[in-house]
Write an enzyme that holds these catalytic residues in place. Structure first.
Site, PDB file in Angstrom:
ATOM      1  N   CYS A 112       5.615   7.839 -10.526  1.00 16.02           N
ATOM      2  CA  CYS A 112       4.368   7.938 -11.436  1.00 16.02           C
ATOM      3  C   CYS A 112       3.872   9.237 -11.636  1.00 16.02           C
ATOM      4  O   CYS A 112       3.559   9.807 -12.850  1.00 16.02           O
ATOM      5  CB  CYS A 112       3.246   7.573 -10.502  1.00 16.02           C
ATOM      6  SG  CYS A 112       3.276   5.960  -9.598  1.00 16.02           S
ATOM      7  N   HIS A 249      -3.531  10.972 -11.652  1.00 13.87           N
ATOM      8  CA  HIS A 249      -2.311   9.624 -11.910  1.00 13.87           C
ATOM      9  C   HIS A 249      -3.422   9.171 -10.866  1.00 13.87           C
ATOM     10  O   HIS A 249      -4.166   9.373 -10.064  1.00 13.87           O
ATOM     11  CB  HIS A 249      -0.851  10.006 -11.332  1.00 13.87           C
ATOM     12  CG  HIS A 249      -0.451   8.318 -11.017  1.00 13.87           C
ATOM     13  ND1 HIS A 249      -0.417   7.905 -11.244  1.00 13.87           N
ATOM     14  CD2 HIS A 249       0.352   8.278  -9.584  1.00 13.87           C
ATOM     15  CE1 HIS A 249       0.115   6.344 -11.092  1.00 13.87           C
ATOM     16  NE2 HIS A 249      -0.102   7.111  -9.347  1.00 13.87           N
ATOM     17  N   ASN A 279      -2.867   0.911  -9.841  1.00 16.94           N
ATOM     18  CA  ASN A 279      -2.302   1.990 -10.282  1.00 16.94           C
ATOM     19  C   ASN A 279      -1.258   1.623 -11.453  1.00 16.94           C
ATOM     20  O   ASN A 279      -0.289   0.667 -10.476  1.00 16.94           O
ATOM     21  CB  ASN A 279      -1.345   2.362  -9.192  1.00 16.94           C
ATOM     22  CG  ASN A 279      -0.604   3.447  -9.194  1.00 16.94           C
ATOM     23  OD1 ASN A 279      -0.220   3.616 -10.178  1.00 16.94           O
ATOM     24  ND2 ASN A 279      -0.227   4.456  -7.956  1.00 16.94           N
TER      25      ASN A 279
HETATM   26  N1  COA Z   1      -6.044  -6.179   3.476  1.00 18.87           N
HETATM   27  C1  COA Z   1      -6.598  -5.973   4.696  1.00 18.87           C
HETATM   28  N2  COA Z   1      -5.974  -4.984   4.945  1.00 18.87           N
HETATM   29  C2  COA Z   1      -4.517  -3.833   4.509  1.00 18.87           C
HETATM   30  C3  COA Z   1      -4.734  -4.377   3.316  1.00 18.87           C
HETATM   31  C4  COA Z   1      -5.171  -4.956   2.366  1.00 18.87           C
HETATM   32  N3  COA Z   1      -4.323  -5.321   2.048  1.00 18.87           N
HETATM   33  N4  COA Z   1      -3.771  -3.744   3.188  1.00 18.87           N
HETATM   34  C5  COA Z   1      -2.978  -3.041   5.447  1.00 18.87           C
HETATM   35  N5  COA Z   1      -4.176  -3.573   6.122  1.00 18.87           N
HETATM   36  C6  COA Z   1      -4.447  -2.864   6.884  1.00 18.87           C
HETATM   37  C7  COA Z   1      -3.049  -2.976   7.776  1.00 18.87           C
HETATM   38  O1  COA Z   1      -2.526  -3.632   8.073  1.00 18.87           O
HETATM   39  C8  COA Z   1      -3.952  -2.190   9.404  1.00 18.87           C
HETATM   40  O2  COA Z   1      -4.152  -2.815   9.924  1.00 18.87           O
HETATM   41  P1  COA Z   1      -4.333  -2.406  11.626  1.00 18.87           P
HETATM   42  O3  COA Z   1      -4.839  -1.279  11.538  1.00 18.87           O
HETATM   43  O4  COA Z   1      -4.672  -3.536  12.314  1.00 18.87           O
HETATM   44  O5  COA Z   1      -2.331  -2.124  11.404  1.00 18.87           O
HETATM   45  C9  COA Z   1      -5.026  -1.637   8.717  1.00 18.87           C
HETATM   46  O6  COA Z   1      -5.388  -2.316   7.070  1.00 18.87           O
HETATM   47  C10 COA Z   1      -4.780   0.153   8.053  1.00 18.87           C
HETATM   48  O7  COA Z   1      -3.889   0.171   7.401  1.00 18.87           O
HETATM   49  P2  COA Z   1      -3.296   1.701   6.663  1.00 18.87           P
HETATM   50  O8  COA Z   1      -2.206   1.771   6.252  1.00 18.87           O
HETATM   51  O9  COA Z   1      -3.928   2.554   8.108  1.00 18.87           O
HETATM   52  O10 COA Z   1      -4.288   1.826   5.532  1.00 18.87           O
HETATM   53  P3  COA Z   1      -4.709   3.398   4.849  1.00 18.87           P
HETATM   54  O11 COA Z   1      -6.203   3.486   5.496  1.00 18.87           O
HETATM   55  O12 COA Z   1      -3.769   4.099   4.473  1.00 18.87           O
HETATM   56  O13 COA Z   1      -4.848   2.190   4.032  1.00 18.87           O
HETATM   57  C11 COA Z   1      -3.846   2.873   1.740  1.00 18.87           C
HETATM   58  C12 COA Z   1      -3.802   2.493   3.359  1.00 18.87           C
HETATM   59  C13 COA Z   1      -2.514   2.301   0.920  1.00 18.87           C
HETATM   60  C14 COA Z   1      -4.672   2.433   0.492  1.00 18.87           C
HETATM   61  C15 COA Z   1      -3.284   4.234   1.167  1.00 18.87           C
HETATM   62  O14 COA Z   1      -2.640   4.767   2.837  1.00 18.87           O
HETATM   63  C16 COA Z   1      -3.304   4.838   0.616  1.00 18.87           C
HETATM   64  O15 COA Z   1      -3.454   4.944  -0.835  1.00 18.87           O
HETATM   65  N6  COA Z   1      -1.896   5.749   0.214  1.00 18.87           N
HETATM   66  C17 COA Z   1      -1.657   6.434  -1.566  1.00 18.87           C
HETATM   67  C18 COA Z   1      -0.951   5.222  -2.130  1.00 18.87           C
HETATM   68  C19 COA Z   1      -0.189   4.988  -3.049  1.00 18.87           C
HETATM   69  O16 COA Z   1      -1.010   5.589  -4.076  1.00 18.87           O
HETATM   70  N7  COA Z   1       0.818   5.162  -3.678  1.00 18.87           N
HETATM   71  C20 COA Z   1       1.270   5.386  -5.107  1.00 18.87           C
HETATM   72  C21 COA Z   1       1.467   6.796  -5.429  1.00 18.87           C
HETATM   73  S1  COA Z   1       1.726   6.615  -6.891  1.00 18.87           S
END
Ligand code: COA
Length: 322
Positions: A112, A249, A279
């Site tokens: 990215c 980004h 993204n």
């Molecule tokens: N829909 C519903 N629930 C979802 C889900 C979805 N699409 N994806 C994950 N969950 C659930 C998980 O299973 C978890 O459930 P649990 O608590 O029962 O285990 C819960 O939601 C929380 O998951 P978590 O991973 O802690 O969520 P988060 O608040 O960290 O958000 C992201 C997850 C991926 C949105 C966040 O971490 C993020 O945006 N990170 C950056 C990723 C990124 O930008 N990557 C590319 C970089 S170039």
């Protein structure tokens, strides 16, 4: 000494739209979860286009907008991690498709951060005088490396391409400075393995799905983006107040909000189109620049761009638009 000036922008988004509600029919998720966690409402999926098709279309649009002819281009760099081909490069395929017969062309892999890394490379070629006109493309078809059963990743990404034409200039306008960094010790935070063939002697076994520790990426981005902007400001005797607009980004609106807060800047200085595109990895920044350019919102502005992603890689640049 010469430096690069962006003289044209272009982009291409496939017409097939997948909304969060559409995704809720594929995996257990909801519009509410995706939107509140990421700021994404919908993304484009390249059902009918390969990576080089999207890249070539974005490149043609950028050439048209700049008035530069394909045969004037000396160098093509394509930033991508999702090509259908290990060889040839997408850049060579684009060269063939647009008729840029005098260019040399290669791909650059910095996930990215690819667009900002590419800008850095082109700046060096321009500074030495070897390149006068360059085409820089960010393109991804991440839909083909996602695990569509993994709701924690498949909801985040989209397909698309953006491109810029960069010309050598001695004017004050153009790229002020670029800075890139990487943290290879964290290479396994965000990965997608290439799927190679089995042999009579060993088997490959593993899938090639994108895998990510989302929270670690989130923390990394929120820490490193303000840091690298600060370093680049200091290196150039600038202050945050001198920057009119930030184009980060587009990975997650919450990352952008957190960065704005850490930098003490109002959120309306940070452009966002993640709601509609998701993204698109290396393509997010050039797509955003093209949207802004189309609305006349780059003219006369000093713009800070920043990419971050797998590697881990990150980078930033300041560009003064005419
Ligand atoms: N829909 C519903 N629930 C979802 C889900 C979805 N699409 N994806 C994950 N969950 C659930 C998980 O299973 C978890 O459930 P649990 O608590 O029962 O285990 C819960 O939601 C929380 O998951 P978590 O991973 O802690 O969520 P988060 O608040 O960290 O958000 C992201 C997850 C991926 C949105 C966040 O971490 C993020 O945006 N990170 C950056 C990723 C990124 O930008 N990557 C590319 C970089 S170039």
């Amino acid at each position: 000494m010469y430096h690069g000036k962006i003289v044209g922008t272009g982009s291409f988004l496939p017409d097939f739209i997948v909304t969060n509600d559409d995704l809720a029919k594929v995996v257990e998720t909801s519009d509410d979860w995706i939107y509140t966690r990421t700021g994404i409402k919908e993304r484009r999926i390249a059902k009918d286009y390969g990576v080089s098709d999207m890249a070539a279309q974005a490149a043609k649009n950028a050439l048209d907008q700049s008035g530069v002819k394909p045969e004037e281009i000396d160098l093509i760099i394509t930033a991508t991690v999702s090509s259908e081909y290990s060889m040839p490069s997408v850049a060579c395929m684009v060269q063939g498709k647009i008729g840029a017969k005098n260019a040399f062309a290669f791909d650059l892999q910095a996930a990215c951060s690819g667009f900002v890394y590419g800008l850095d490379v082109i700046e060096q070629f321009i500074k030495t005088g070897k390149v006068k006109k360059a085409l820089l493309i960010g393109v991804e078809k991440l839909s083909q490396v996602l695990n569509w059963e993994d709701r924690s990743t498949c909801v985040l990404f989209g397909d698309g391409a953006g491109a810029v034409i960069i010309e050598a200039t001695k004017e004050v306008y153009g790229v002020i400075d670029v800075l890139n960094k990487s943290i290879g010790t964290d290479w396994d935070v965000l990965t997608s393995k290439i799927k190679h063939n089995d042999t009579p002697y060993y088997k490959q076994g593993e899938d090639n799905y994108l895998k990510m520790d989302g929270q670690q990426v989130f923390q990394f981005a929120c820490k490193k983006v303000p840091e690298i902007f600060e370093e680049l400001l200091t290196n150039n005797g600038l202050e945050t107040i001198d920057v009119d607009l930030f184009v980060l980004h587009q990975a997650n609106s919450r990352i952008i909000e957190r960065v704005a807060k850490k930098m003490g800047q109002p959120i309306d200085k940070f452009y966002m189109n993640i709601e509609k595109c998701g993204n698109t990895s290396a393509a997010t920044i050039p797509i955003a620049l093209d949207e802004l350019n189309g609305k006349g919102e780059l003219s006369g502005k000093t713009v800070g761009i920043s990419g971050f992603g797998a590697g881990l890689t990150y980078g930033a640049a300041f560009i003064q638009f005419q």
